[in-house]
Design a protein around this motif. Structure first.
Motif, PDB file in Angstrom:
ATOM      1  N   ASN A  44      50.628  24.467  32.869  1.00  0.00           N
ATOM      2  CA  ASN A  44      49.623  25.518  32.721  1.00  0.00           C
ATOM      3  C   ASN A  44      48.961  25.828  34.062  1.00  0.00           C
ATOM      4  O   ASN A  44      48.746  26.994  34.408  1.00  0.00           O
ATOM      5  N   ARG A  45      48.643  24.791  34.844  1.00  0.00           N
ATOM      6  CA  ARG A  45      48.042  25.018  36.160  1.00  0.00           C
ATOM      7  C   ARG A  45      49.006  25.773  37.069  1.00  0.00           C
ATOM      8  O   ARG A  45      48.615  26.699  37.792  1.00  0.00           O
ATOM      9  N   ASP A  46      50.277  25.393  37.020  1.00  0.00           N
ATOM     10  CA  ASP A  46      51.306  26.034  37.835  1.00  0.00           C
ATOM     11  C   ASP A  46      51.392  27.525  37.505  1.00  0.00           C
ATOM     12  O   ASP A  46      51.319  28.382  38.383  1.00  0.00           O
ATOM     13  N   TRP A  47      51.535  27.836  36.232  1.00  0.00           N
ATOM     14  CA  TRP A  47      51.649  29.234  35.820  1.00  0.00           C
ATOM     15  C   TRP A  47      50.362  30.004  36.066  1.00  0.00           C
ATOM     16  O   TRP A  47      50.393  31.154  36.519  1.00  0.00           O
ATOM     17  N   ALA A  48      49.228  29.414  35.787  1.00  0.00           N
ATOM     18  CA  ALA A  48      47.955  30.110  35.997  1.00  0.00           C
ATOM     19  C   ALA A  48      47.766  30.426  37.477  1.00  0.00           C
ATOM     20  O   ALA A  48      47.344  31.535  37.831  1.00  0.00           O
ATOM     21  N   THR A  49      48.095  29.481  38.331  1.00  0.00           N
ATOM     22  CA  THR A  49      47.945  29.699  39.764  1.00  0.00           C
ATOM     23  C   THR A  49      48.926  30.756  40.250  1.00  0.00           C
ATOM     24  O   THR A  49      48.558  31.637  41.038  1.00  0.00           O
ATOM     25  N   GLN A  94      48.139  38.570  41.575  1.00  0.00           N
ATOM     26  CA  GLN A  94      47.272  39.706  41.261  1.00  0.00           C
ATOM     27  C   GLN A  94      46.750  40.371  42.529  1.00  0.00           C
ATOM     28  O   GLN A  94      46.526  39.714  43.533  1.00  0.00           O
ATOM     29  N   ASP A  95      46.553  41.670  42.441  1.00  0.00           N
ATOM     30  CA  ASP A  95      45.941  42.416  43.540  1.00  0.00           C
ATOM     31  C   ASP A  95      44.426  42.381  43.408  1.00  0.00           C
ATOM     32  O   ASP A  95      43.758  43.402  43.555  1.00  0.00           O
ATOM     33  N   ILE A  96      43.925  41.217  43.103  1.00  0.00           N
ATOM     34  CA  ILE A  96      42.493  41.011  42.926  1.00  0.00           C
ATOM     35  C   ILE A  96      42.050  40.033  43.999  1.00  0.00           C
ATOM     36  O   ILE A  96      42.604  38.952  44.127  1.00  0.00           O
ATOM     37  N   ASP A  97      41.039  40.442  44.771  1.00  0.00           N
ATOM     38  CA  ASP A  97      40.524  39.571  45.819  1.00  0.00           C
ATOM     39  C   ASP A  97      39.008  39.499  45.662  1.00  0.00           C
ATOM     40  O   ASP A  97      38.282  40.376  46.094  1.00  0.00           O
ATOM     41  N   SER A  98      38.582  38.460  45.014  1.00  0.00           N
ATOM     42  CA  SER A  98      37.150  38.247  44.799  1.00  0.00           C
ATOM     43  C   SER A  98      36.801  36.827  45.215  1.00  0.00           C
ATOM     44  O   SER A  98      37.681  35.989  45.421  1.00  0.00           O
ATOM     45  N   ALA A  99      35.521  36.559  45.285  1.00  0.00           N
ATOM     46  CA  ALA A  99      35.071  35.201  45.630  1.00  0.00           C
ATOM     47  C   ALA A  99      35.568  34.192  44.599  1.00  0.00           C
ATOM     48  O   ALA A  99      35.989  33.088  44.964  1.00  0.00           O
ATOM     49  N   ASP A 100      35.557  34.557  43.311  1.00  0.00           N
ATOM     50  CA  ASP A 100      36.020  33.643  42.269  1.00  0.00           C
ATOM     51  C   ASP A 100      37.519  33.362  42.384  1.00  0.00           C
ATOM     52  O   ASP A 100      37.964  32.226  42.194  1.00  0.00           O
ATOM     53  N   VAL A 101      38.283  34.384  42.697  1.00  0.00           N
ATOM     54  CA  VAL A 101      39.735  34.207  42.860  1.00  0.00           C
ATOM     55  C   VAL A 101      40.008  33.301  44.056  1.00  0.00           C
ATOM     56  O   VAL A 101      40.789  32.346  43.958  1.00  0.00           O
ATOM     57  N   ARG A 102      39.358  33.569  45.162  1.00  0.00           N
ATOM     58  CA  ARG A 102      39.572  32.727  46.355  1.00  0.00           C
ATOM     59  C   ARG A 102      39.140  31.284  46.109  1.00  0.00           C
ATOM     60  O   ARG A 102      39.816  30.350  46.534  1.00  0.00           O
ATOM     61  N   LYS A 103      38.023  31.107  45.431  1.00  0.00           N
ATOM     62  CA  LYS A 103      37.544  29.758  45.131  1.00  0.00           C
ATOM     63  C   LYS A 103      38.568  29.011  44.270  1.00  0.00           C
ATOM     64  O   LYS A 103      38.861  27.838  44.525  1.00  0.00           O
ATOM     65  N   ALA A 104      39.135  29.687  43.285  1.00  0.00           N
ATOM     66  CA  ALA A 104      40.145  29.057  42.429  1.00  0.00           C
ATOM     67  C   ALA A 104      41.397  28.711  43.229  1.00  0.00           C
ATOM     68  O   ALA A 104      41.978  27.630  43.054  1.00  0.00           O
ATOM     69  N   LEU A 105      41.823  29.604  44.103  1.00  0.00           N
ATOM     70  CA  LEU A 105      43.017  29.338  44.917  1.00  0.00           C
ATOM     71  C   LEU A 105      42.758  28.208  45.916  1.00  0.00           C
ATOM     72  O   LEU A 105      43.645  27.371  46.130  1.00  0.00           O
ATOM     73  N   LEU A 106      41.575  28.178  46.496  1.00  0.00           N
ATOM     74  CA  LEU A 106      41.243  27.074  47.411  1.00  0.00           C
ATOM     75  C   LEU A 106      41.264  25.734  46.678  1.00  0.00           C
ATOM     76  O   LEU A 106      41.774  24.739  47.205  1.00  0.00           O
TER      77      LEU A 106
END
Length: 179
Positions: A69-74, A80-92
């Motif tokens: 699930n983590r693999d697919w969610a990441t 996604q063409d979404i660049d927000s603070a929440d997206v970056r925080k999750a990717l970090l």
């Protein structure tokens, strides 16, 4: 290679070889019905009635207890063409996951948004024994000279023409950046 395998390259002495990690089942898919709905375009992340809630749920899934699930969610979040603070925080956060495939997808997502943020993670992962395919894509995007030494370990043919091509493209991009 078919859908039940995931490409990776492995260091073997001074040479590398392609290897394939068997997926968790015949068709590698997440256990989560929500993630399956996203994959099948049945749940919007942009522009739909529940898009914002779905995006927040996807971000939460990057911390799921199940590696698939983590693999697919990441992977889905990174694409996604979404660049927000929440997206970056999750990717970090995912870039430090215990699973190398989750880390690789997160690093590719970071590279697409912020090359500088992706660079230290990419340096760490390229120095490792196994290098999943998304890391070669990230190295091509980041194109930093500091990646050359580790990338050159993957310059020899591995038996996988596609992966070899990505590795060479990443090397060439970093060489161009070095001047």
């Amino acid at each position: 290679m078919d859908a039940s395998t995931i490409a990776c390259r492995q260091r073997v002495g001074l040479r590398t070889q392609a290897f394939y990690r068997p997926a968790m089942n015949e068709r590698y898919e997440p256990p989560s019905d929500f993630l399956k709905a996203l994959i099948d375009d049945e749940a919007p992340l942009i522009g739909g009635e529940h898009a914002e809630a779905n995006l927040l749920r996807l971000i939460d899934m990057t911390r799921d207890e199940l590696p698939a699930n983590r693999d697919w969610a990441t992977l889905l979040l990174a694409q996604q063409d979404i660049d927000s603070a929440d997206v970056r925080k999750a990717l970090l956060h995912a870039a430090d996951d215990e699973n190398e495939y989750v880390r690789a997808e997160a690093i590719l997502g970071l590279a697409q948004r912020d090359k500088t943020a992706a660079l230290p993670f990419l340096q760490r992962e390229l120095a490792g024994e196994h290098v999943p395919l998304p890391l070669f894509e990230a190295a091509f995007i980041v194109a930093h000279p500091s990646l050359l030494a580790d990338l050159r370990a993957f310059a020899e043919p591995s038996g996988d023409d596609f992966m070899d091509s990505l590795a060479l493209q990443a090397i060439e991009a970093c060489e161009r950046a070095a001047g």
